[in-house]
Design a protein around this motif. Structure first.
Motif, mmCIF file in Angstrom:
data_model
loop_
_atom_site.group_PDB
_atom_site.id
_atom_site.type_symbol
_atom_site.label_atom_id
_atom_site.label_comp_id
_atom_site.label_asym_id
_atom_site.label_seq_id
_atom_site.Cartn_x
_atom_site.Cartn_y
_atom_site.Cartn_z
ATOM 1 N N ASP A 106 0.833 -1.208 0.000
ATOM 2 C CA ASP A 106 0.000 0.000 0.000
ATOM 3 C C ASP A 106 0.868 1.257 0.000
ATOM 4 O OD1 ASP A 106 -2.362 -1.395 -0.042
ATOM 5 O OD2 ASP A 106 -2.647 -1.362 2.129
ATOM 6 N N ILE A 164 2.478 1.684 -3.454
ATOM 7 C CA ILE A 164 1.487 2.153 -4.429
ATOM 8 C C ILE A 164 1.215 3.642 -4.235
ATOM 9 C CG2 ILE A 164 -0.948 1.996 -5.097
ATOM 10 C CD1 ILE A 164 -0.742 -1.035 -4.519
ATOM 11 N N ARG A 168 1.896 6.621 -6.938
ATOM 12 C CA ARG A 168 0.773 7.479 -7.357
ATOM 13 C C ARG A 168 1.130 8.958 -7.176
ATOM 14 N NH1 ARG A 168 -3.607 4.879 -8.850
ATOM 15 N NH2 ARG A 168 -4.121 2.811 -7.988
ATOM 16 N N ILE A 196 2.333 0.182 -10.805
ATOM 17 C CA ILE A 196 1.180 0.162 -9.903
ATOM 18 C C ILE A 196 0.308 -1.059 -10.175
ATOM 19 C CG2 ILE A 196 -1.014 1.310 -9.398
ATOM 20 C CD1 ILE A 196 0.424 3.959 -9.563
ATOM 21 N N GLU A 224 -0.605 -3.828 -7.384
ATOM 22 C CA GLU A 224 -2.005 -4.092 -7.044
ATOM 23 C C GLU A 224 -2.350 -5.561 -7.254
ATOM 24 O OE1 GLU A 224 -4.079 -1.213 -9.408
ATOM 25 O OE2 GLU A 224 -4.195 0.221 -7.738
ATOM 26 N N ARG A 249 -1.008 -7.357 -4.265
ATOM 27 C CA ARG A 249 -1.870 -7.122 -3.104
ATOM 28 C C ARG A 249 -3.128 -7.978 -3.179
ATOM 29 N NH1 ARG A 249 -3.747 -1.063 -2.200
ATOM 30 N NH2 ARG A 249 -4.780 -1.531 -4.176
#
Length: 255
Positions: A16, A19, A23, A109, A113, A116
């Motif tokens: 997290d 990411i 971003r 990303i 993701e 995750r």
């Protein structure tokens, strides 16, 4: 023994964070596409981005190479400009390399993701497998030092009313010794319990399992490693011990 496991909660938290950091770099790129950045600003951005990608994917990740190509694309675009190129062509070339950077970060990303989501799916599967070891482990971690004699270990086991104890050197757990092995060493082998230390007969390495792992996984690991005791870890730190007795307690319906 150096603990190498990290809890899944920690791994998800790290993903997290990675990411979020990428971003934030993408938000900066959007500004670059609106207003042309100075060479110094772009260099600083690239340096920060490379550090973030190295942290998230490793310094040898192909994604870092791809990002390098995005930067080289800017240089190639400038060098390949034809003679007498119209005004604004250089700016358009730089915008394209900024877009290349953007696509690399978006790809990163997407990768994170996906990782995750995979961890979340694995956690759901483990939850479906039943209660985890944290529900049945002994939360008090008992240990003795390497230079503790067998006699002293026996006294500790009797005092604490436990069947095994971890062996510790400084902040590091190296192994363990059980009541059964202690008896075998002293009675069957004739070892002098007063002068012999646990260093000579402890079991190693220490087998670990995470607090979030299921009881079923604990049983599998005990069979695989031929051990009746597992050190339970959380955030790379030993927080308890689960034994065969604890497993039997679970299957007997005793909480």
């Amino acid at each position: 023994m150096e603990l190498s496991k990290t809890s899944k909660t920690d791994r998800v938290g790290t993903l997290d964070q990675d990411i979020t950091r990428i971003r934030q770099q993408l938000d900066i790129i959007k500004k670059f596409l609106t207003a042309e950045p100075s060479p110094a600003s772009l260099n600083e951005f690239d340096s920060t981005t490379e550090d973030i990608l190295a942290d998230a994917f490793g310094s040898s990740s192909p994604l870092l190479d791809t990002y390098d190509y995005a930067q080289l694309g800017e240089a190639a675009g400038l060098m390949n400009l034809p003679e007498g190129a119209p005004e604004g062509t250089t700016h358009q070339s730089q915008r394209e390399t900024v877009r290349q950077r953007q696509r690399v970060l978006e790809s990163g990303i997407a990768d994170l993701e996906a990782r995750r989501a995979s961890l979340a799916q694995e956690s759901r599967k483990r939850k479906d497998a039943g209660p985890n070891v944290a529900d049945y482990m002994a939360k008090t971690v008992r240990s003795v030092s390497l230079d503790t004699t067998l006699r002293e270990v026996g006294q500790c086991l009797q005092k604490w009313k436990i069947g095994s104890v971890l062996i510790q050197s400084g902040d590091e757990y190296l192994g363990y010794i059980t009541e059964t092995e202690l008896t075998r060493e002293v009675v069957a082998s004739g070892t002098d319990p007063v002068t012999t230390t646990v260093k000579t007969c402890m079991r190693e390495p220490l087998v670990t399992i995470e607090t979030s792992d299921s009881i079923v996984e604990a049983v599998r690991l005990m069979k695989e490693k031929a051990t009746r005791y597992l050190a339970v870890t959380e955030s790379n730190r030993i927080v308890g011990v689960v034994s065969v007795s604890d497993i039997i307690r679970y299957y007997s319906g005793v909480k």
